[in-house]
Design an enzyme around this catalytic site. Structure first.
Site, PDB file in Angstrom:
ATOM      1  N   ASP A  20     -60.532 -36.613 -73.121  1.00 26.08           N
ATOM      2  CA  ASP A  20     -61.027 -36.448 -71.493  1.00 26.08           C
ATOM      3  C   ASP A  20     -61.138 -37.664 -70.964  1.00 26.08           C
ATOM      4  O   ASP A  20     -60.528 -38.734 -71.355  1.00 26.08           O
ATOM      5  CB  ASP A  20     -62.003 -35.524 -71.217  1.00 26.08           C
ATOM      6  CG  ASP A  20     -61.996 -34.787 -69.786  1.00 26.08           C
ATOM      7  OD1 ASP A  20     -61.184 -35.122 -69.187  1.00 26.08           O
ATOM      8  OD2 ASP A  20     -62.743 -33.977 -69.864  1.00 26.08           O
TER       9      ASP A  20
ATOM     10  N   HIS B   2     -65.995 -35.302 -65.056  1.00 27.41           N
ATOM     11  CA  HIS B   2     -65.160 -34.185 -65.958  1.00 27.41           C
ATOM     12  C   HIS B   2     -65.572 -34.038 -67.325  1.00 27.41           C
ATOM     13  O   HIS B   2     -66.072 -33.078 -67.745  1.00 27.41           O
ATOM     14  CB  HIS B   2     -63.750 -34.105 -65.529  1.00 27.41           C
ATOM     15  CG  HIS B   2     -63.175 -32.776 -66.256  1.00 27.41           C
ATOM     16  ND1 HIS B   2     -62.515 -32.828 -67.213  1.00 27.41           N
ATOM     17  CD2 HIS B   2     -62.733 -31.688 -65.344  1.00 27.41           C
ATOM     18  CE1 HIS B   2     -62.070 -31.489 -67.512  1.00 27.41           C
ATOM     19  NE2 HIS B   2     -62.057 -30.965 -66.165  1.00 27.41           N
TER      20      HIS B   2
ATOM     21  N   SER C  47     -60.971 -25.402 -67.593  1.00 25.03           N
ATOM     22  CA  SER C  47     -61.874 -26.654 -68.329  1.00 25.03           C
ATOM     23  C   SER C  47     -63.472 -26.297 -68.785  1.00 25.03           C
ATOM     24  O   SER C  47     -63.506 -26.631 -70.023  1.00 25.03           O
ATOM     25  CB  SER C  47     -62.134 -27.839 -67.397  1.00 25.03           C
ATOM     26  OG  SER C  47     -60.891 -28.306 -66.970  1.00 25.03           O
TER      27      SER C  47
END
Length: 564
Positions: free
Chosen positions: A79, A177, A475
């Site tokens: 990520d 994120h 996600s």
């Protein structure tokens, strides 16, 4: 280490923020008898009544099956990075094995021991891929030319030198994120050892019987738990550039580090495999000339990727670029057979999955994850379709189209909008999301004050001082499944030793076997229910089309792994 400690009552949140752990049966929680109608969780008294009693946890089951020494599993998160200083993640992040592939083709790492570096050199070199051995992957199914190219690429990697920097860690600025996903996978309470400021890890609290720990005194820090707070995280930072080489390196590095699980909570920008096919109902309408706008849409979808080739003056994609994307596809499939790769299904509400989740098949270890809400419906944004493996809890999104109406009736200005279902079916919206760890500071989702600013640490603004955020999407769902895969691997290691692990196909099979397409998503009361999103009567296509194997039972999966 159960969450039913005397300190669990001090949680400042007015609602049960670990509801997703109960939904996945990571914790066995009693929500009381089901009411005749779904409760309104927006009412404080109702929320308090829905606060469950935690009776046991999967973590305790794994510990009870062991010999007293806590085993760990490694989860490689591909990520944008993980905040290295977050109090709930600091002991979970394996910084010595994490790597940044976004800023250096052969890897970079930031260290805090500035004095040990040459003061006249901004960086030192390190062989991150030294000793790279891919013989265990076997035949990847590449052509002879691509095999030769791949061998030269891996030889270059094995001899490469990355760098160790003294600069500010980029993950502390741009890893929102990844930090959110990391908390759902492996977040753990930031407990302080009595009399010190040191943060204790779950392993320490479990193995050192004489250690005394107390909750972190910072009122902004929650006693937060991920699905598997005993796992370790390997951050593999990648960018959003359309560069297949960095993703090849990412998966090879995860394999090189012997990760037990790989989590990819995003799509990859492969120009060929990410293209969505026109839906059958659209092409039928276009063929009958019933809708000119639809016909034009299908025509433009069909020409995606071809218009450039029709124009002799347009730039043509290089063969080397296509070759690298081909190699990446084979690498992902090959690695998945050894290590489970958990992929997000996508957030566009399509009946097709994004790449590489759409590579999921029974004979590989790719796990394509969609999301569902506490109301039992597919999340309003979640992709679905034939290749979906299973689902996990997440938040919701409003939907207003000719097939369904799903609106947030708790929104303050809802009365100003005239949403009438008409021919659309109306589905209940869920306001329950996933609380998880956030990147502190202005770059986080909640934009809390920077921890290094002049604001006192205990008075940091933002939700939980900017340390937590409401998260969701596929996600978040894929991160939760990544945590369950880690639990499965730790259960296996408990019986067979720290150095052993299950292959990707086996882990996927255990997950699927422990899933149910008709499960109720706690704390809700409705079983998983199909909905109409992209066509009329779509809810009649069967539950597997929307939920795959369904919602997994982590406790059942762990018991199966212990018996393997």
């Amino acid at each position: 280490m159960a969450v039913t400690s005397e300190h669990s009552t001090e949680v400042p949140e007015p609602y049960y923020y670990l509801w997703h752990l109960a939904a996945l049966k990571v914790i066995d929680a009693d929500f009381g008898p089901a009411p005749s109608t779904p409760p309104n969780l927006e009412i404080p008294a109702v929320r308090e009544a829905c606060r469950p009693t935690v009776k046991s946890t999967v973590w305790d089951q794994i510990a009870a099956a062991g010999t007293g020494t806590m085993v760990t599993a490694s989860v490689a998160l591909i990520d944008v990075g993980i905040c290295p200083d977050h109090p709930n993640l600091k002991t979970r992040l394996d910084q010595d094995r994490s790597i940044d592939l976004a800023s250096h083709p052969f890897g970079a790492r930031t260290i805090a021991q500035y004095d040990e570096l040459d003061p006249y050199s901004p960086e030192q070199q390190e062989a991150f891929f030294g000793g790279l051995d891919l013989t265990g992957l076997g035949d990847l199914g590449l052509s002879n030319d691509d095999t030769a190219y791949f061998k030269s690429l891996t030889a270059e990697l094995a001899a490469s030198r990355g760098c160790v920097r003294r600069l500010m860690n980029p993950e502390a600025l741009f890893g929102a994120h990844g930090t959110a996903c990391a908390g759902l996978i492996a977040g753990e309470p930031a407990a302080n050892t009595s009399g010190t400021s040191e943060v204790s890890s779950p392993e320490t609290l479990f193995t050192e019987t004489g250690s005394e720990a107390e909750p972190n005194k910072n009122r902004n820090v929650l006693p937060y738990f991920g699905v598997d707070p005993f796992s370790r995280l390997i951050s593999i930072r990648t960018s959003f550039d359309t560069d297949p080489a960095q993703f090849i390196c990412a998966f090879l590095y995860a394999y090189h580090q012997h990760a037990d699980v790989i989590v990819l909570p995003r799509g990859l920008p492969d120009p060929e495999h990410l293209r969505l096919e026109p839906k059958a109902e659209l092409t039928t309408d276009a063929g009958l000339y019933q809708n000119r706008l639809t016909g034009d849409l299908v025509r433009r979808l069909s020409l995606v990727g071809e218009a450039e080739e029709l124009d002799p003056n347009s730039p043509q994609p290089a063969e080397s670029g296509r070759r690298l994307w081909r190699i990446l596809r084979h690498v992902i499939l090959g690695v998945s057979r050894k290590i489970p790769i958990v992929c997000a299904a996508g957030n566009s509400g399509e009946s097709q999955l994004i790449y590489p989740a759409n590579l999921a098949e029974e004979d590989n270890g790719i796990i394509a994850v969609g999301s569902v809400t506490a109301e039992g419906f597919r999340s309003g944004y979640s992709n679905y379709g034939n290749r979906l493996t299973l689902v996990a809890p997440s938040d919701d999104q409003e939907v207003i189209n000719r097939h369904q109406l799903r609106v947030d009736h708790q929104f303050p200005f809802h009365a100003r909008h005239a949403h009438i279902a008409g021919r659309s079916k109306e589905y209940r919206y869920s306001g329950l999301g996933l609380l998880t760890t956030d990147l502190p500071g202005s770059w986080g989702y909640e934009s809390g004050d920077d921890p290094w600013s002049s604001v006192p640490f205990e008075e940091n603004r933002g939700i939980g001082g900017g340390y937590y955020t409401n998260f969701g999407g596929t996600s978040g769902a894929s991160a939760l499944i990544g945590g369950i895969c880690s639990l499965i691997q730790r259960a296996h290691k408990t019986k067979h030793g720290q150095s052993t692990s299950l292959d990707g196909v086996t882990v996927k099979a255990l997950l699927v076997a422990a899933s149910d397409p008709h499960r109720v998503v706690a704390p809700g009361f409705r079983p998983l229910t199909p909905d109409c999103m992209n066509s009329d009567h779509e809810d009649g296509k069967g539950s597997a089309y929307f939920f795959g194997a369904g919602l997994p039972d982590a406790a059942a999966a762990v018991q199966a792994a212990l018996a393997t």
